[in-house]
Design an enzyme around this catalytic site. Structure first.
Site, PDB file in Angstrom:
ATOM      1  N   HIS A 104      -4.043   0.864   8.136  1.00 32.19           N
ATOM      2  CA  HIS A 104      -4.539   0.426   6.834  1.00 32.19           C
ATOM      3  C   HIS A 104      -5.924  -0.214   6.924  1.00 32.19           C
ATOM      4  CE1 HIS A 104      -4.140  -1.081   2.658  1.00 32.19           C
ATOM      5  NE2 HIS A 104      -4.762  -2.153   3.115  1.00 32.19           N
TER       6      HIS A 104
ATOM      7  N   HIS B 226      -8.763   7.001   3.061  1.00 37.11           N
ATOM      8  CA  HIS B 226      -8.292   8.284   2.532  1.00 37.11           C
ATOM      9  C   HIS B 226      -9.395   8.973   1.757  1.00 37.11           C
ATOM     10  CE1 HIS B 226      -8.047   5.995  -1.207  1.00 37.11           C
ATOM     11  NE2 HIS B 226      -7.878   7.122  -1.858  1.00 37.11           N
TER      12      HIS B 226
ATOM     13  N   CYS C  52       0.384   3.682   3.339  1.00 32.34           N
ATOM     14  CA  CYS C  52       0.843   3.312   4.671  1.00 32.34           C
ATOM     15  C   CYS C  52       2.151   4.043   4.982  1.00 32.34           C
ATOM     16  CB  CYS C  52       1.053   1.796   4.754  1.00 32.34           C
ATOM     17  SG  CYS C  52      -0.484   0.840   4.842  1.00 32.34           S
TER      18      CYS C  52
ATOM     19  N   HIS D  49      -6.767   1.842   1.540  1.00 33.89           N
ATOM     20  CA  HIS D  49      -6.353   2.563   2.748  1.00 33.89           C
ATOM     21  C   HIS D  49      -7.319   3.728   2.994  1.00 33.89           C
ATOM     22  CE1 HIS D  49      -2.981   3.595   5.575  1.00 33.89           C
ATOM     23  NE2 HIS D  49      -3.697   4.713   5.620  1.00 33.89           N
TER      24      HIS D  49
ATOM     25  N   CYS E 210       0.841  -1.202   0.000  1.00 34.27           N
ATOM     26  CA  CYS E 210       0.000   0.000   0.000  1.00 34.27           C
ATOM     27  C   CYS E 210       0.878   1.253   0.000  1.00 34.27           C
ATOM     28  CB  CYS E 210      -0.913   0.005   1.217  1.00 34.27           C
ATOM     29  SG  CYS E 210      -1.896   1.518   1.367  1.00 34.27           S
TER      30      CYS E 210
END
Length: 353
Positions: free
Chosen positions: A125, A178, A63, A176, A60
């Site tokens: 995450h 966001h 992260c 993730h 990811c």
């Protein structure tokens, strides 16, 4: 911000962490083309076809960085991080284009000027916005306000749009937790149309369309999902999405930066309340889009005096195992046909425990 990443407590200190990776400058060859039939701009961003798509957790890019692997966030941990999207639809780099699209003199052409940023809500995450505590949610509000104010100062930016796409069904490419912020070089069709209707209402009724709508919903209570001293969340009586809630502050402000401390704290609490209802209405959390409706920037040329900041939260899920698809009427003619009723949806969401 430049090539760095903002991380830390926005309310007290904004820290910039520099990305030391040897990467090419973030740029784009996007175009904006004007549709003369609808009077709207369309962004052409074909380079985004190669953007990262649902990588495994150990790869990811949102992260924190580790000694073994550098990511978009050059820190070992963070609370909230903001940085420029590496696959932006819009960029502050200017490109030279002809005045019109080749072979179409009725289609004006501009470069894809603007800015696209990523806002990471947490370094965890496997978390989500709904799982944040009120303090962290408030920190995200402060980040939205901070970036909205700075982006609005860029010459040529007419509107700043903060939003979150949540869930694979919505089309997210990174799991993730966001959101994103777009700084547009034009006022979007939705905001332009609302602004025109608000102005017309002021001329014909002498009042504020947003304020009168909010007052009516608070008085009726039929579609109110949750409320506190500063905010009310209600299903709009004209909802077009299966599950849609709008959150309005009781005191009018034009944009997120204008929210005071009491409003920001109260929003964090109420928004988490509503997100939890979305998460538990069915056996699995609903995919959703959360869209801040801010006033056009002062440089846009449009009036801001009557604009009332609000958040639109909606889901394409219409039943436990059914999604709402935009078919002929919606996609072809922009006439929404809802599979749910606002009053029933409000009752269902109120009853979620």
């Amino acid at each position: 911000m430049g090539s760095g990443t903002h991380a830390g407590n926005i309310g007290n200190i904004v820290r910039t962490a520099e990305d030391t990776r040897d990467l090419p400058r973030t740029t784009t060859h996007s175009q904006t083309r004007f549709d003369p039939l609808l009077g709207e701009w369309v962004v052409i961003a074909s380079h985004r076809q190669t953007r990262t798509f649902l990588p495994p957790a150990d790869l990811c890019p949102l992260c924190p960085s580790t000694p073994e692997r550098a990511t978009e966030v050059p820190e070992s941990d963070y609370q909230v991080a903001v940085f420029e999207n590496r696959f932006p639809s819009l960029s502050t780099d200017h490109a030279n284009f002809a005045a019109t699209v080749e072979g179409s003199p009725l289609t004006p052409l501009r470069d894809g000027f603007g800015r696209c940023e990523v806002v990471c809500f947490t370094s965890d995450h496997d978390s989500s916005f709904a799982q944040l505590d009120p303090a962290r949610a408030r920190l995200v509000v402060d980040a939205w306000a901070h970036r909205s104010a700075e982006l609005a100062e860029i010459d040529g930016v007419a509107q700043v749009f903060c939003f979150e796409n949540h869930g694979e069904e919505i089309g997210v490419t990174l799991s993730h937790p966001h959101g994103q912020i777009y700084a547009y070089p034009f006022v979007t069709p939705r905001v332009a149309k609302i602004s025109a209707n608000v102005a017309a209402y002021r001329n014909s009724h002498g009042g504020n369309l947003f304020g009168d709508l909010l007052a009516a919903e608070r008085a009726a209570g039929l579609r109110v999902v949750a409320a506190n001293e500063e905010w009310t969340a209600f299903v709009p009586p004209f909802a077009r999405w299966p599950y849609e809630v709008q959150l309005f502050p009781h005191r009018r402000v034009a944009d997120i930066p204008e929210l005071d401390d009491a409003q920001r704290d109260a929003f964090a609490e109420l928004y988490l309340n509503v997100l939890q209802r979305f998460a538990h209405r069915f056996d699995t959390p609903m995919p959703y889009i959360a869209a801040w409706n801010q006033a056009p920037t002062p440089k846009s040329g449009l009036a801001r005096d009557d604009w009332w900041l609000h958040l639109q939260l909606f889901s394409i899920r219409r039943a436990a195992n059914k999604l709402k698809y935009l078919a002929g009427s919606e996609s072809g003619m922009q006439v929404f046909i809802s599979d749910t009723t606002p009053e029933t949806v409000a009752t269902e969401l109120r009853e979620v425990r």
